[in-house]
Write a protein that holds these residues in place. Structure first.
Motif, PDB file in Angstrom:
ATOM      1  N   VAL A 172      79.188  20.770  59.333  1.00 35.91           N
ATOM      2  CA  VAL A 172      77.375  21.254  59.224  1.00 35.91           C
ATOM      3  C   VAL A 172      76.285  22.250  58.917  1.00 35.91           C
ATOM      4  O   VAL A 172      75.534  21.390  58.501  1.00 35.91           O
ATOM      5  CB  VAL A 172      76.906  20.403  60.576  1.00 35.91           C
ATOM      6  CG1 VAL A 172      76.990  18.762  61.009  1.00 35.91           C
ATOM      7  CG2 VAL A 172      77.175  21.275  61.424  1.00 35.91           C
ATOM      8  N   GLY A 173      76.824  22.852  58.792  1.00 35.54           N
ATOM      9  CA  GLY A 173      75.569  23.949  58.592  1.00 35.54           C
ATOM     10  C   GLY A 173      76.217  24.366  57.139  1.00 35.54           C
ATOM     11  O   GLY A 173      75.124  23.813  56.259  1.00 35.54           O
ATOM     12  N   ARG A 200      73.130  22.705  51.937  1.00 36.86           N
ATOM     13  CA  ARG A 200      73.112  22.057  50.230  1.00 36.86           C
ATOM     14  C   ARG A 200      72.015  20.850  50.707  1.00 36.86           C
ATOM     15  O   ARG A 200      70.941  20.380  49.481  1.00 36.86           O
ATOM     16  CB  ARG A 200      74.640  20.814  50.353  1.00 36.86           C
ATOM     17  CG  ARG A 200      75.678  21.740  51.044  1.00 36.86           C
ATOM     18  CD  ARG A 200      76.129  22.441  49.444  1.00 36.86           C
ATOM     19  NE  ARG A 200      77.210  23.220  49.101  1.00 36.86           N
ATOM     20  CZ  ARG A 200      77.451  23.945  49.319  1.00 36.86           C
ATOM     21  NH1 ARG A 200      76.672  25.138  49.075  1.00 36.86           N
ATOM     22  NH2 ARG A 200      78.897  24.436  49.348  1.00 36.86           N
ATOM     23  N   ILE A 201      71.737  20.048  51.137  1.00 35.16           N
ATOM     24  CA  ILE A 201      70.200  19.024  51.656  1.00 35.16           C
ATOM     25  C   ILE A 201      69.115  19.826  51.614  1.00 35.16           C
ATOM     26  O   ILE A 201      69.249  19.611  50.397  1.00 35.16           O
ATOM     27  CB  ILE A 201      70.667  17.937  52.385  1.00 35.16           C
ATOM     28  CG1 ILE A 201      72.082  17.795  52.236  1.00 35.16           C
ATOM     29  CG2 ILE A 201      69.900  17.697  53.007  1.00 35.16           C
ATOM     30  CD1 ILE A 201      72.141  16.484  51.887  1.00 35.16           C
ATOM     31  N   LYS A 202      69.199  21.088  52.115  1.00 34.10           N
ATOM     32  CA  LYS A 202      68.013  22.248  52.360  1.00 34.10           C
ATOM     33  C   LYS A 202      67.736  22.047  50.711  1.00 34.10           C
ATOM     34  O   LYS A 202      66.152  22.145  50.139  1.00 34.10           O
ATOM     35  CB  LYS A 202      68.158  22.770  52.536  1.00 34.10           C
ATOM     36  CG  LYS A 202      67.019  23.871  52.812  1.00 34.10           C
ATOM     37  CD  LYS A 202      67.562  25.953  52.928  1.00 34.10           C
ATOM     38  CE  LYS A 202      68.859  26.305  51.360  1.00 34.10           C
ATOM     39  NZ  LYS A 202      68.922  27.479  51.853  1.00 34.10           N
ATOM     40  N   ARG A 209      63.773  21.163  51.534  1.00 32.46           N
ATOM     41  CA  ARG A 209      62.998  21.084  52.522  1.00 32.46           C
ATOM     42  C   ARG A 209      64.131  21.695  53.684  1.00 32.46           C
ATOM     43  O   ARG A 209      65.575  21.527  53.724  1.00 32.46           O
ATOM     44  CB  ARG A 209      62.852  19.783  53.199  1.00 32.46           C
ATOM     45  CG  ARG A 209      61.788  18.993  52.435  1.00 32.46           C
ATOM     46  CD  ARG A 209      60.253  18.751  53.146  1.00 32.46           C
ATOM     47  NE  ARG A 209      59.679  18.056  52.060  1.00 32.46           N
ATOM     48  CZ  ARG A 209      58.795  18.874  50.952  1.00 32.46           C
ATOM     49  NH1 ARG A 209      59.647  19.657  50.238  1.00 32.46           N
ATOM     50  NH2 ARG A 209      58.003  17.089  50.348  1.00 32.46           N
ATOM     51  N   PRO A 210      63.605  22.425  55.519  1.00 36.05           N
ATOM     52  CA  PRO A 210      64.024  23.039  55.708  1.00 36.05           C
ATOM     53  C   PRO A 210      65.379  21.646  56.318  1.00 36.05           C
ATOM     54  O   PRO A 210      64.184  19.886  56.652  1.00 36.05           O
ATOM     55  CB  PRO A 210      63.403  23.455  57.273  1.00 36.05           C
ATOM     56  CG  PRO A 210      61.831  22.897  56.380  1.00 36.05           C
ATOM     57  CD  PRO A 210      62.229  22.535  55.098  1.00 36.05           C
ATOM     58  N   THR A 211      66.359  22.133  56.488  1.00 34.44           N
ATOM     59  CA  THR A 211      67.118  20.932  57.248  1.00 34.44           C
ATOM     60  C   THR A 211      67.793  21.034  58.440  1.00 34.44           C
ATOM     61  O   THR A 211      69.220  22.086  58.788  1.00 34.44           O
ATOM     62  CB  THR A 211      68.419  20.130  56.133  1.00 34.44           C
ATOM     63  OG1 THR A 211      67.462  19.827  54.953  1.00 34.44           O
ATOM     64  CG2 THR A 211      69.028  19.133  56.555  1.00 34.44           C
ATOM     65  N   ILE A 212      68.355  20.333  59.288  1.00 36.78           N
ATOM     66  CA  ILE A 212      68.895  20.704  60.368  1.00 36.78           C
ATOM     67  C   ILE A 212      70.278  19.176  60.347  1.00 36.78           C
ATOM     68  O   ILE A 212      69.072  18.030  60.414  1.00 36.78           O
ATOM     69  CB  ILE A 212      68.538  20.298  61.987  1.00 36.78           C
ATOM     70  CG1 ILE A 212      66.852  21.538  61.522  1.00 36.78           C
ATOM     71  CG2 ILE A 212      69.151  20.798  63.054  1.00 36.78           C
ATOM     72  CD1 ILE A 212      66.011  21.766  63.063  1.00 36.78           C
ATOM     73  N   SER A 254      72.929  22.373  63.163  1.00 32.25           N
ATOM     74  CA  SER A 254      73.130  23.270  62.393  1.00 32.25           C
ATOM     75  C   SER A 254      71.657  23.250  61.392  1.00 32.25           C
ATOM     76  O   SER A 254      71.328  22.543  60.747  1.00 32.25           O
ATOM     77  CB  SER A 254      74.126  24.012  61.689  1.00 32.25           C
ATOM     78  OG  SER A 254      74.480  25.051  61.496  1.00 32.25           O
ATOM     79  N   ALA A 255      70.608  24.571  61.327  1.00 37.52           N
ATOM     80  CA  ALA A 255      69.541  24.810  60.649  1.00 37.52           C
ATOM     81  C   ALA A 255      69.973  25.443  60.153  1.00 37.52           C
ATOM     82  O   ALA A 255      70.000  26.827  59.761  1.00 37.52           O
ATOM     83  CB  ALA A 255      68.681  24.604  61.520  1.00 37.52           C
ATOM     84  N   ARG A 256      68.910  25.178  58.593  1.00 31.73           N
ATOM     85  CA  ARG A 256      69.236  26.243  57.839  1.00 31.73           C
ATOM     86  C   ARG A 256      67.033  25.584  57.118  1.00 31.73           C
ATOM     87  O   ARG A 256      66.717  24.056  56.856  1.00 31.73           O
ATOM     88  CB  ARG A 256      69.594  25.749  56.046  1.00 31.73           C
ATOM     89  CG  ARG A 256      71.124  25.462  56.017  1.00 31.73           C
ATOM     90  CD  ARG A 256      71.540  26.832  56.962  1.00 31.73           C
ATOM     91  NE  ARG A 256      73.170  27.572  56.893  1.00 31.73           N
ATOM     92  CZ  ARG A 256      73.790  27.279  58.236  1.00 31.73           C
ATOM     93  NH1 ARG A 256      72.843  27.107  58.885  1.00 31.73           N
ATOM     94  NH2 ARG A 256      74.924  27.864  57.861  1.00 31.73           N
TER      95      ARG A 256
END
Length: 574
Positions: A367-368, A373-375, A380-383, A396-398
């Motif tokens: 998930v991290g 990748r989505i971020k 956008r900050p992504t969890i 997992s957050a980025r």
């Protein structure tokens, strides 16, 4: 490849008079814009490292470790399930053995069954092994229950960590962490492996005072591990980290590295003599991380501990296979996330300031990476969440510049203490757990905080460059000079440049990589490659000129070396 909603900004010119005049002006600007204002800052030798005495509790920890060595006590190293934790564990185990410790073993929490850090379960394992001293690496500052369990079992705990400390510190025998209150160590961004290295420097200094044989151990022999772990953890390359990475890279390039790193270079088809910091981060580290994400990090640690190249190669091949599995899982999860986002039919004006995503078939070990990748895709900050074996959602957050992710989680926890079971991390990356029934409430609470903290400019996609290059810069000597000014990485970014080129040739190679032949306005012909392009748009034979954001690099092929552009952003000019 970046999308079209991108603003290209050039870094402004700054004073670079304190740098060597024999360097081209553009290279002096590159350095000055990254905080290098004087020639002395280009000295990346070990003598530039700050002293270990500046690390709070470092000498106390060293004294207890030295006591364990001289008294033949059993030492257990408690690692972590990422590459920083793996290199830290391998470093501690192998150096302590070289210093004469006769009873050294390690344990690593399983991502899926144990969770993060030193837990009572791991303490039980250590106690069963007759452990007298337990040393955490790359973890421990938030492990209150584990430290309490060790104290109850009569085991001394030394914490070596670099993660941000909470309001309360665990009652360890010694706690070495530059990010704890009252620690004067100047490099707050040092990785876990760097903290472990510093503790070992203090142990060796004590051995010298006591005229113990451990004083003869040359810790420079382990700088390859320190460099790998530092780059892998994507910490800011401040002065101390730059020295550690540069010294480790130089040893690897000269062939002075352990069999495990040689084996990883072999399976990734990297040449040691040409190794750059980016190779550690994008080739070697993912293979070590794959063990912790999909299986057991012990596989990565054993690869790094191997004494023989043949044994190390066997481990490296297994790690390579796990990394391929990780890629396949990641691709499936990313496609699932992108499809979910497409269903929402959001554009830049309606995209929320924070993305919180969950699918019940996602793999918690990946998930991290998907969050990252989505971020990058949506800026956008992504969890991202997956269901864990204990029934909790593992997130997992980025983040993006402008939003401190751990502070956001702490704010949510303060406002809604019932939502988050556990959390921890840094400004740009964090992890958390929560009950599935709290997901919607958490999404709403976290989005509300993000709306308050993020301004409109932070949500604009932009890329900063060091300007354009002239014909003299598209030469092998110039690029060699540029490479020698590294290592490049987080907080000391590898230079990007932007120019308009004539597109002479274009074709797809592999599945979705665009190979280009370009002509600069100065008439220089150049090869270029853009990875992961949209094959619905490229190649576009109607495009005659294009604006590029790119890196300059050397391409070594069949004994020949030429300059190649690595394209980060490509926009047609019609």
């Amino acid at each position: 490849m970046s999308t079209d909603d991108l603003t290209i900004r050039r870094r402004p010119d700054v004073d670079c008079e304190g740098l060597p005049q024999q360097l081209p002006w553009i290279l002096r600007q590159v350095l000055a814009r990254r905080g290098v204002a004087a020639s002395e800052q280009l000295d990346l030798t070990l003598k530039q490292l700050p002293h270990f005495k500046q690390l709070h509790d470092c000498e106390k920890a060293a004294a207890r470790i030295f006591q364990a060595i001289t008294q033949g006590q059993s030492i257990c190293i408690c690692g972590d399930f990422d590459a920083d934790g793996a290199t830290s564990t391998a470093l501690m185990v192998s150096v302590l053995q070289a210093m004469g410790a006769r009873k050294v073993h390690y344990c690593v929490p399983n991502r899926f069954t144990d969770g993060y850090g030193l837990s009572p379960n791991l303490v039980s394992y250590a106690a069963e092994r007759g452990t007298d001293l337990l040393i955490t690496v790359d973890s421990g500052v938030s492990c209150h229950e584990g430290v309490a369990a060790a104290n109850a079992a009569g085991i001394d705990v030394i914490i070596t960590d670099h993660h941000l400390a909470g309001a309360q510190l665990p009652p360890a025998y010694a706690l070495v962490n530059p990010n704890q209150p009252d620690c004067q160590f100047p490099c707050k961004s040092i990785a876990g492996v760097g903290v472990a290295f510093y503790v070992l420097l203090a142990v060796r200094a004590l051995a010298r005072e006591q005229q113990h044989p451990a004083a003869q151990v040359n810790l420079a022999h382990w700088l390859d591990l320190v460099a790998l772990g530092t780059v892998a953890d994507v910490v800011k390359l401040e002065a101390t980290n730059r020295v550690l990475v540069q010294q480790g890279l130089q040893r690897i390039r000269k062939g002075y590295c352990r069999p495990g790193i040689q084996a990883l270079l072999s399976v990734t088809q990297r040449q040691a003599q040409q190794l750059q910091a980016a190779d550690l981060g994008f080739a070697l580290a993912p293979r070590i991380n794959a063990a912790g994400r999909l299986d057991d990090m012990a596989l990565g640690i054993e690869c790094l501990l191997a004494d023989e190249v043949e044994t190390a190669l066997e481990y490296a091949e297994q790690l390579n296979g796990l990394n391929q599995q990780r890629r396949e899982i990641e691709n499936e999860m990313r496609e699932s996330a992108v499809a979910y986002m497409a269903e929402l039919q959001l554009d830049a004006s309606t995209l929320p300031p924070l993305l919180v995503l969950y699918q019940d078939d996602w793999h918690q070990g990946v998930v991290g990476i998907v969050a990252g990748r989505i971020k990058e895709q949506y800026h956008r900050p992504t969890i991202t969440f997956a269901i864990g074996d204990d029934g909790l959602l593992k997130g997992s957050a980025r983040s993006i510049p402008g939003l401190h992710m751990r502070d956001l989680l702490e704010r949510v926890h303060t406002l809604h203490p019932q939502l988050i079971a556990r959390f921890g991390g840094h400004a740009m990356a964090a992890g958390l757990s929560l009950a599935p029934e709290h997901l919607d409430d958490f999404r709403a609470a976290a989005t509300a905080v993000a709306e308050q903290w993020l301004d409109a400019q932070a949500l604009e996609r932009e890329i900063w460059t060091d300007g354009g290059l002239d014909a003299s810069c598209f030469s092998v000597p110039f690029v060699q000079q540029l490479e020698q000014l590294g290592p490049w990485g987080q907080g000391f970014p590898e230079p990007l440049f932007d120019d308009v080129f004539e597109v002479v040739q274009q074709r797809i190679v592999g599945e979705k990589h665009l190979k280009l032949v370009l002509r600069s306005d100065d008439g220089v012909m150049l090869d270029a490659i853009a990875f992961n392009v949209d094959t619905q748009r490229w190649p576009d034979l109607e495009v005659r000129r294009a604006e590029l954001v790119y890196k300059v690099q050397l391409n070594h092929f069949r004994g020949r070396t030429n300059v190649q552009l690595l394209v980060e952003h490509l926009a047609p000019l019609r």
